[in-house]
Design an enzyme around this catalytic site. Structure first.
Site, PDB file in Angstrom:
ATOM      1  N   LEU A   1      20.509  23.321  -2.992  1.00 27.56           N
ATOM      2  CA  LEU A   1      21.304  24.335  -2.314  1.00 27.56           C
ATOM      3  C   LEU A   1      21.868  23.751  -1.025  1.00 27.56           C
ATOM      4  CD1 LEU A   1      19.298  27.686  -2.741  1.00 27.56           C
ATOM      5  CD2 LEU A   1      21.387  26.981  -3.897  1.00 27.56           C
TER       6      LEU A   1
ATOM      7  N   LYS B   1      18.478  17.910 -21.314  1.00 30.09           N
ATOM      8  CA  LYS B   1      19.063  16.970 -20.350  1.00 30.09           C
ATOM      9  C   LYS B   1      20.418  17.477 -19.838  1.00 30.09           C
ATOM     10  CE  LYS B   1      20.149  13.395 -18.065  1.00 30.09           C
ATOM     11  NZ  LYS B   1      19.458  12.927 -16.881  1.00 30.09           N
TER      12      LYS B   1
ATOM     13  N   PHE C   1      15.103  11.921 -16.190  1.00 30.89           N
ATOM     14  CA  PHE C   1      15.506  12.875 -15.147  1.00 30.89           C
ATOM     15  C   PHE C   1      15.466  12.257 -13.763  1.00 30.89           C
ATOM     16  CE2 PHE C   1      13.756  15.379 -18.672  1.00 30.89           C
ATOM     17  CZ  PHE C   1      14.874  16.157 -18.966  1.00 30.89           C
TER      18      PHE C   1
ATOM     19  N   CYS D   1      26.373  10.948 -13.031  1.00 26.71           N
ATOM     20  CA  CYS D   1      25.699  11.883 -13.943  1.00 26.71           C
ATOM     21  C   CYS D   1      26.284  13.286 -13.945  1.00 26.71           C
ATOM     22  CB  CYS D   1      24.219  11.933 -13.601  1.00 26.71           C
ATOM     23  SG  CYS D   1      23.472  10.308 -13.638  1.00 26.71           S
TER      24      CYS D   1
ATOM     25  N   ASN E   1      21.266  19.044 -15.853  1.00 25.78           N
ATOM     26  CA  ASN E   1      22.273  18.525 -14.927  1.00 25.78           C
ATOM     27  C   ASN E   1      23.365  19.553 -14.660  1.00 25.78           C
ATOM     28  OD1 ASN E   1      21.025  16.146 -14.415  1.00 25.78           O
ATOM     29  ND2 ASN E   1      22.464  14.837 -15.511  1.00 25.78           N
TER      30      ASN E   1
HETATM   31  C1  UGA Z   1      21.046  13.423 -11.184  1.00 25.48           C
HETATM   32  C2  UGA Z   1      19.823  14.323 -11.436  1.00 25.48           C
HETATM   33  O1  UGA Z   1      19.310  14.801 -10.200  1.00 25.48           O
HETATM   34  C3  UGA Z   1      18.727  13.567 -12.162  1.00 25.48           C
HETATM   35  O2  UGA Z   1      17.677  14.476 -12.498  1.00 25.48           O
HETATM   36  C4  UGA Z   1      19.298  12.974 -13.443  1.00 25.48           C
HETATM   37  O3  UGA Z   1      18.322  12.223 -14.146  1.00 25.48           O
HETATM   38  C5  UGA Z   1      20.462  12.068 -13.112  1.00 25.48           C
HETATM   39  O4  UGA Z   1      21.471  12.842 -12.421  1.00 25.48           O
HETATM   40  C6  UGA Z   1      20.998  11.524 -14.401  1.00 25.48           C
HETATM   41  O5  UGA Z   1      21.474  12.310 -15.228  1.00 25.48           O
HETATM   42  O6  UGA Z   1      20.861  10.315 -14.644  1.00 25.48           O
HETATM   43  P1  UGA Z   1      21.711  11.609  -9.326  1.00 25.48           P
HETATM   44  O7  UGA Z   1      23.096  11.734  -9.863  1.00 25.48           O
HETATM   45  O8  UGA Z   1      21.154  10.251  -9.114  1.00 25.48           O
HETATM   46  O9  UGA Z   1      20.663  12.380 -10.284  1.00 25.48           O
HETATM   47  O10 UGA Z   1      21.665  12.312  -7.904  1.00 25.48           O
HETATM   48  P2  UGA Z   1      21.326  13.746  -7.264  1.00 25.48           P
HETATM   49  O11 UGA Z   1      20.363  13.519  -6.181  1.00 25.48           O
HETATM   50  O12 UGA Z   1      20.967  14.776  -8.261  1.00 25.48           O
HETATM   51  O13 UGA Z   1      22.713  14.126  -6.577  1.00 25.48           O
HETATM   52  C7  UGA Z   1      23.909  14.319  -7.320  1.00 25.48           C
HETATM   53  C8  UGA Z   1      25.022  14.748  -6.392  1.00 25.48           C
HETATM   54  O14 UGA Z   1      24.800  16.071  -5.920  1.00 25.48           O
HETATM   55  C9  UGA Z   1      25.162  13.884  -5.135  1.00 25.48           C
HETATM   56  O15 UGA Z   1      26.530  13.683  -4.868  1.00 25.48           O
HETATM   57  C10 UGA Z   1      24.521  14.720  -4.051  1.00 25.48           C
HETATM   58  O16 UGA Z   1      25.024  14.440  -2.769  1.00 25.48           O
HETATM   59  C11 UGA Z   1      24.900  16.114  -4.509  1.00 25.48           C
HETATM   60  N1  UGA Z   1      24.009  17.189  -4.007  1.00 25.48           N
HETATM   61  C12 UGA Z   1      22.718  17.236  -4.392  1.00 25.48           C
HETATM   62  C13 UGA Z   1      24.538  18.163  -3.185  1.00 25.48           C
HETATM   63  O17 UGA Z   1      25.745  18.146  -2.839  1.00 25.48           O
HETATM   64  N2  UGA Z   1      23.720  19.176  -2.768  1.00 25.48           N
HETATM   65  C14 UGA Z   1      22.413  19.257  -3.137  1.00 25.48           C
HETATM   66  O18 UGA Z   1      21.734  20.224  -2.717  1.00 25.48           O
HETATM   67  C15 UGA Z   1      21.907  18.260  -3.966  1.00 25.48           C
END
Ligand code: UGA
Length: 424
Positions: A220, A174, A122, A230, A178
């Site tokens: 949010l 998982k 995660f 991911c 996501n």
């Molecule tokens: C995500 C999950 O958060 C991890 O728990 C998971 O292990 C991982 O995928 C995976 O499956 O390997 P990640 O893709 O590295 O991690 O990044 P996040 O921080 O979750 O962000 C994903 C996307 O959502 C980014 O583009 C981010 O900018 C966007 N985001 C995130 C938003 O637009 N708003 C938010 O409030 C949070």
């Protein structure tokens, strides 16, 4: 502990004590544990004497959007045939049902002494080390109680609840996690879009919602849409897995569609202020799919840059670590933010890099042709940016009135009226 990869350059880099990707803290971790870490190209060498074999390969989408498990299968097929007791631990994100198939394949090879456990990962990029060492939970799904126990014991010392379940449920945890996080993001992005129409501020709305303990504050943050290797793929996997199993997962269709449209909304915001984008110069600040990573996979910046180029804009870009030169042809790349915004008609915050917090400076204003900032991450304080002499527009926040732009930059009609069609 042995780490095996098939790319010789990566193994050589790791052996030299360097990390072949940008992830804060990983280099120190490797350095600290260098005595008990080895890197190899040889599967047999990696597995020799191992009690646990972790499969950590990527599972990219196929053309159909399903998971491409070829790397998982190759890794398993390359396991040396041995009667030694070991446990195969699946870290790769796989469709529900994969564990059953792997079990059957191992049994067919006579490897019934090899145990199997699903132990999904995660961690998020940029905070991977912390997420790994301080997880919210550890999920272990195994066919045999003893295998689940052994994998759980590997995490002894990590202070987190352990969810022990069957293999299919671990696999589903998982994908569902996501998909749910992506759903929250698409939800808040839609709320932001409505806020723009009704005069509410989505940052306040998200805060007010998030303080409800049943809702929570994380995921949010509205923006330019989610990207990365991911969320987009796992949401598609889950949607297709449901479809392949006879269920139409309607909600996820919307989550995906909202996200695709969100990546393009900045184009509309630019047109609103600048009119036609043909011949206009747009500076994209940040290209990685989020801050603290150099990962460009499914980055909203790619879609945005491509749309801007298609509209005839001159696109300049900056990112402190991500190198998009092979992905984005036709974009000019610059080393500093100031160089990137020089002569620009708009500066767009695409990735929430800390370096961009001071964007609304006198230097920036004087360097730009038109002092317009589109804040795709709501990183900046609108009042401060406006006080510094910029036109500001974020996501889901009250926008600057159009008349603050200099007279010479009077917006063109975004959609010029067409001459009525004449009948022949
Ligand atoms: C995500 C999950 O958060 C991890 O728990 C998971 O292990 C991982 O995928 C995976 O499956 O390997 P990640 O893709 O590295 O991690 O990044 P996040 O921080 O979750 O962000 C994903 C996307 O959502 C980014 O583009 C981010 O900018 C966007 N985001 C995130 C938003 O637009 N708003 C938010 O409030 C949070």
């Amino acid at each position: 502990m042995a780490v095996r990869d098939i790319v010789p350059e990566k193994v050589a880099t790791l052996r030299a004590g360097k990390v072949p990707f940008y992830e804060p803290g990983v280099d120190e971790l490797i350095d600290r544990n260098s005595e008990r870490l080895g890197f190899t190209l040889d599967a047999a060498e990696a597995v020799a004497g191992a009690e646990f074999v972790f499969i950590c390969v990527d599972t990219p989408p196929t053309y159909s959007g399903d998971a491409d498990l070829s790397r998982v299968w190759t890794a398993i097929e390359e396991l040396p045939v041995s009667r030694e007791r070991l446990i195969l631990v699946m870290k790769s994100t796989v469709p529900v049902g994969t564990g059953e198939k792997v079990r059957a394949a191992l049994d067919a090879r006579g490897l019934d002494s090899v145990g199997y456990a699903s132990n999904p990962e995660f961690l998020a990029e940029g905070t991977a080390v912390r997420d790994f060492l301080e997880p919210d939970r550890i999920v272990v799904g195994a066919f045999e109680e003893a295998d689940a126990e052994a994998v759980e014991q590997l995490h002894a010392g990590v202070d987190a609840p352990v969810v022990r379940t069957d293999v299919a449920s671990a696999e589903m945890i998982k994908l569902a996690s996501n998909a749910y996080l992506g759903t929250r993001i698409s939800f808040i992005n839609e709320i932001a879009n409505v806020c723009e129409l009704v005069g509410a501020d989505v940052n306040d709305v998200a805060r007010g919602m998030g303080l409800d303990a049943r809702i929570g504050r994380s995921y949010l943050r509205p923006g330019v849409g989610f990207g990365g290797s991911c969320f987009p793929k796992d949401i598609s996997f889950l949607k297709l897995l449901a479809g392949n199993s006879g269920y139409h997962f309607q909600l996820l269709n919307s989550v995906i569609e909202v996200n695709e449209l969100q990546k393009r909304r900045v184009v509309g915001k630019l047109q609103k202020h600048l009119g036609t984008l043909r011949g206009k110069t747009v500076a994209l600040l940040g290209l990685a799919f989020k801050a603290n990573t150099d990962d460009l996979r499914e980055a909203p910046s790619i879609v945005l840059a491509s749309r801007l180029l298609a509209e005839g804009a001159d696109v300049r870009a900056w990112d402190p670590v991500a190198d998009a030169s092979q992905v984005l042809k036709g974009v000019s790349f610059h080393d500093t933010v100031l160089e990137t915004v020089t002569g620009a008609d708009a500066a767009v915050v695409v990735t929430e890099w800390d370096q961009l917090r001071s964007l609304a400076s006198t230097d920036t204003r004087e360097a730009m042709r038109t002092p317009l900032i589109i804040d795709g991450r709501n990183l900046l304080d609108p009042d401060e940016v406006r006080a510094a002499g910029f036109t500001y527009e974020g996501i889901g926040r009250a926008s600057s009135p159009l008349d603050v732009l200099p007279e010479t930059e009077e917006p063109d009609q975004p959609f010029p009226e067409r001459a009525p069609a004449t009948e022949d």
